[in-house]
Design a protein around this motif. Structure first.
Motif, mmCIF file in Angstrom:
data_model
loop_
_atom_site.group_PDB
_atom_site.id
_atom_site.type_symbol
_atom_site.label_atom_id
_atom_site.label_comp_id
_atom_site.label_asym_id
_atom_site.label_seq_id
_atom_site.Cartn_x
_atom_site.Cartn_y
_atom_site.Cartn_z
ATOM 1 N N GLU A 1 -24.081 -9.352 64.369
ATOM 2 C CA GLU A 1 -23.532 -10.163 63.292
ATOM 3 C C GLU A 1 -23.896 -11.641 63.491
ATOM 4 O OE1 GLU A 1 -22.499 -9.652 60.467
ATOM 5 O OE2 GLU A 1 -21.332 -11.394 59.888
ATOM 6 N N GLY A 2 -23.884 -12.097 64.740
ATOM 7 C CA GLY A 2 -24.253 -13.496 65.014
ATOM 8 C C GLY A 2 -25.691 -13.759 64.597
ATOM 9 N N ALA A 3 -26.578 -12.796 64.875
ATOM 10 C CA ALA A 3 -27.991 -12.963 64.508
ATOM 11 C C ALA A 3 -28.160 -12.945 62.989
ATOM 12 C CB ALA A 3 -28.823 -11.861 65.144
ATOM 13 N N LEU A 4 -27.415 -12.040 62.333
ATOM 14 C CA LEU A 4 -27.509 -11.966 60.862
ATOM 15 C C LEU A 4 -27.049 -13.283 60.236
ATOM 16 C CD1 LEU A 4 -27.897 -10.484 58.152
ATOM 17 C CD2 LEU A 4 -25.625 -9.510 58.419
ATOM 18 N N LYS A 5 -25.933 -13.824 60.744
ATOM 19 C CA LYS A 5 -25.428 -15.080 60.177
ATOM 20 C C LYS A 5 -26.471 -16.171 60.309
ATOM 21 C CE LYS A 5 -22.969 -14.090 58.230
ATOM 22 N NZ LYS A 5 -22.332 -12.825 58.011
ATOM 23 N N LEU A 6 -27.043 -16.271 61.517
ATOM 24 C CA LEU A 6 -27.989 -17.370 61.740
ATOM 25 C C LEU A 6 -29.212 -17.230 60.844
ATOM 26 C CD1 LEU A 6 -28.473 -19.920 63.462
ATOM 27 C CD2 LEU A 6 -29.856 -18.504 64.969
#
Ligand code: M6R
Length: 613
Positions: free
Chosen positions: A486-491
């Motif tokens: 999820e952190g990668a998707l947000k970024l």
């Protein structure tokens, strides 16, 4: 994925009302926009490529004067599917004589065949869109009654649609219809609205009617008639929208995304409110409508979702397996739909969707129903298609999420999944004492998230330092593996930095080849089981000279010392730790994108709700 709004009545100036409503809808699509109004002398249209602001600037005082006697209008903000986002391809579309104007969400699958047939008859097309074919088709079917013409035209199309149509002959009348793409009618006093979701209606009315698939509505200021495509009247009840207008405004924040990140302590509290049973150590989720016996009969759960909701679902897998001992599969919804899944007696198919309108998730629900699964949903938008078609489920009560990057919906989905797993666990092997212990952990979630938000400035500083990186990795294990994804998707979605989320153990099976001093790695190194292993993975990254940003638990003494930067997260149980941790990553993505000057609430190529396959 596009936004529709329409108005009929004389209580307001139509053009400013529709433009204001379009701004509220812009989060659904923002590459071109247009408006058509029904005036005594015919239909007037204005369109532009670009955002709604460009359309507002195009409305000259001369044009306003020309349309001042308009009695109805339709407007649209587009997310291009067929043909680039040019002025010509922008909606509304018309027939050749401009007798009809139409705005459309969805895709007309057989538009090429219709276009070829009509062109052979001499009809001239001006755009590359699928929608224009429908406008010409309505003209061909017209025998004096707009609703009949629209119904006859729609019977010839395959695909999905949510439409609003006006005609020269029936000023003041809007015909709206839906199949697979939501349409809601706003009911006022001597005025009425049509929209693709409730957000543009909030300043004007809280009374709405949700159309079902294959409904067609004739909307006048003082009367709304709904029938099916075979001209049989159907009755749809008037619902009340619980959302406040303020919830759909920025309220002094620079972006919706940061407002929504900051809202999370309250959103989580709202999602949990009244849903924990502190006497029995379980949860109360009335919308699920499951008795203890029903729950005990569930032997397998399949979770179907997309994007951020899919990551929430992956956490759900850990929750249900750990707490309730129920095997879980998590499917990207499109995969579920097309891979012929096996549904046995006792299989619960659980759809998770903020919008409740995601096409693939909806299709997964329909497929699961067809195969005899028990279906349920977790949705944010009340009255959304998935919520209605599953018939049972849990609403997030997170309030409207307008920023395209999903934030508060994720944390609320995770909170609800925890409550569901608690309920299922209590009907199985979880003791009352364990139930109490879990409730007291869950109760801390909102405060833990607030704690992270209070430290936003430190996260901002780190984000600025790395904002020029071109690639990022996010790695995690166990409960923090979905958080890394999820952190990668947000970024990636808001900063346009290439970011990949990986299971920490997977890194050395290939991706590690990409690491060097220019590729920062965000490592979820919180104090959870498996920390020693993740520290090993962290060292592997450092050995390749990759800068490491460690996410650590307050008081950490080991992960910190091997990292270039670190973000501290308050100590919490395994189940709850993902919540404050993901909020830190949301803030990291937000401040990175802000530093890079990106269009945070409306990132390029994206739309809030993905209603096409
Ligand atoms: O409305 P849904 O939760 O079904 O939406 C699913 C995805 O389209 C959505 O989460 C998307 O990935 C967001 N842009 C993520 O921030």
């Amino acid at each position: 994925m596009c936004g529709i709004v329409a108005y009929t009545g004389k209580k307001r100036e139509i053009v400013p009302t529709l433009l204001d409503a379009l701004v509220r809808l812009e989060y659904r699509g923002y590459d071109s926009a247009g408006i058509a109004v029904s005036c005594p002398d015919g239909i007037e249209i204005l369109k532009t490529s670009g955002k709604v602001k460009a359309l507002q600037e195009k409305v000259s005082s001369d044009w306003k004067e020309k349309v001042k006697d308009a009695v109805a209008g339709i407007a649209h903000t587009r997310w291009a599917t067929h043909g680039p986002p040019t002025e010509i391809n922008a909606h509304p579309h018309t027939d050749e004589k401009k007798n009809f104007a139409l705005v459309h969400n969805g895709i007309i699958d057989n538009y090429s065949a219709i276009k070829e047939r009509l062109q052979a008859k001499g009809v001239k097309f001006s755009s590359e869109t699928d929608t224009e074919a429908l406008a010409h088709l309505i003209a061909e079917c017209y025998m004096g009654d707009l609703c009949n013409a629209v119904a006859a035209a729609l019977k010839q199309v395959t695909g999905t649609f949510g439409i609003a149509v006006i005609s020269r002959d029936s000023p003041g009348v809007i015909v709206a219809a839906r199949k697979g793409s939501p349409i809601v009618i706003g009911v006022g006093e001597d005025e009425a609205f049509v929209a693709s979701d409730v957000s543009p209606l909030l300043p004007y009315t809280k009374r709405v009617i949700y159309l079902n698939d294959n409904d067609i509505a004739v909307v006048r200021p003082d009367r709304i008639d709904i029938r099916n495509m075979d001209n049989i009247p159907v009755s749809r009840e008037v619902a009340h929208i619980g959302w406040d207008i303020k919830a759909a405004e920025k309220g002094g924040h620079e972006h919706f995304m940061i407002k929504e990140i900051f809202e999370q302590p309250e959103a989580i509290a709202n999602a949990l409110r009244g849903r924990m049973d502190t006497e029995l150590g379980t949860s109360k989720l009335d919308g699920l409508n499951f008795s203890e016996t029903d729950v005990a009969g569930i032997s397998r759960i399949i979770i179907a979702a997309c994007g951020t909701s899919l990551h929430a679902g992956m956490l759900g897998e850990y929750f249900f397996e750990d707490l309730a001992n129920i095997p879980v599969e998590v499917d990207q919804a499109a995969e579920f739909r097309y891979r012929n899944p096996i549904i046995q007696k006792g299989t619960l198919a659980l759809a998770i969707s903020q919008s409740g309108e995601t096409a693939d998730t909806l299709a997964a629900v329909r497929e699961a129903k067809l195969k005899g699964a028990i279906v349920a949903s977790i949705c944010n938008v009340v009255g959304s298609t998935i919520a209605r078609e599953t018939g049972r489920g849990v609403y997030l009560h997170a309030g409207p999420e307008i920023g395209v990057a999903s934030t508060k919906a994720f944390t609320c989905e995770v909170a609800i999944l925890l409550l569901m797993a608690l309920k299922f666990g209590r009907a199985a092997r979880l003791s009352r004492q364990s139930g109490f212990a879990l409730i007291s952990e869950i109760e801390k979630a909102s405060g833990l998230v607030k704690n992270v938000i209070d430290g936003a400035q430190k996260i901002e500083k780190i984000a600025r330092k790395y904002a020029r990186a071109r690639d990022f990795f996010f790695i995690g294990r166990g409960y923090l593996y979905p958080v890394a994804l999820e952190g990668a998707l947000k970024l990636k979605e808001i900063s346009y930095i290439h970011a990949e989320g990986y299971h920490a153990a997977e890194l050395k099976h290939g991706p590690i080849a990409l690491l060097d001093e220019n590729v920062p790695v965000v490592v979820m190194a919180n104090d959870l089981p498996g920390k020693d292993k993740i520290i090993g993975n962290l060292q592997e990254c450092r050995a390749r000279k990759a800068p490491v940003i460690a996410i650590v638990t307050e008081g950490d003494k080991d992960a910190k010392k091997y990292s270039d930067d670190f973000i501290e997260i308050p100590r919490a149980s395994d189940f709850v730790t993902p919540l404050p941790t993901v909020v830190a990553l949301q803030l990291f993505a937000y401040y990175t994108a802000r530093e890079r000057g990106c269009s945070i609430d409306q990132p390029r190529n994206l739309a809030k709700s993905v209603t096409v396959e």
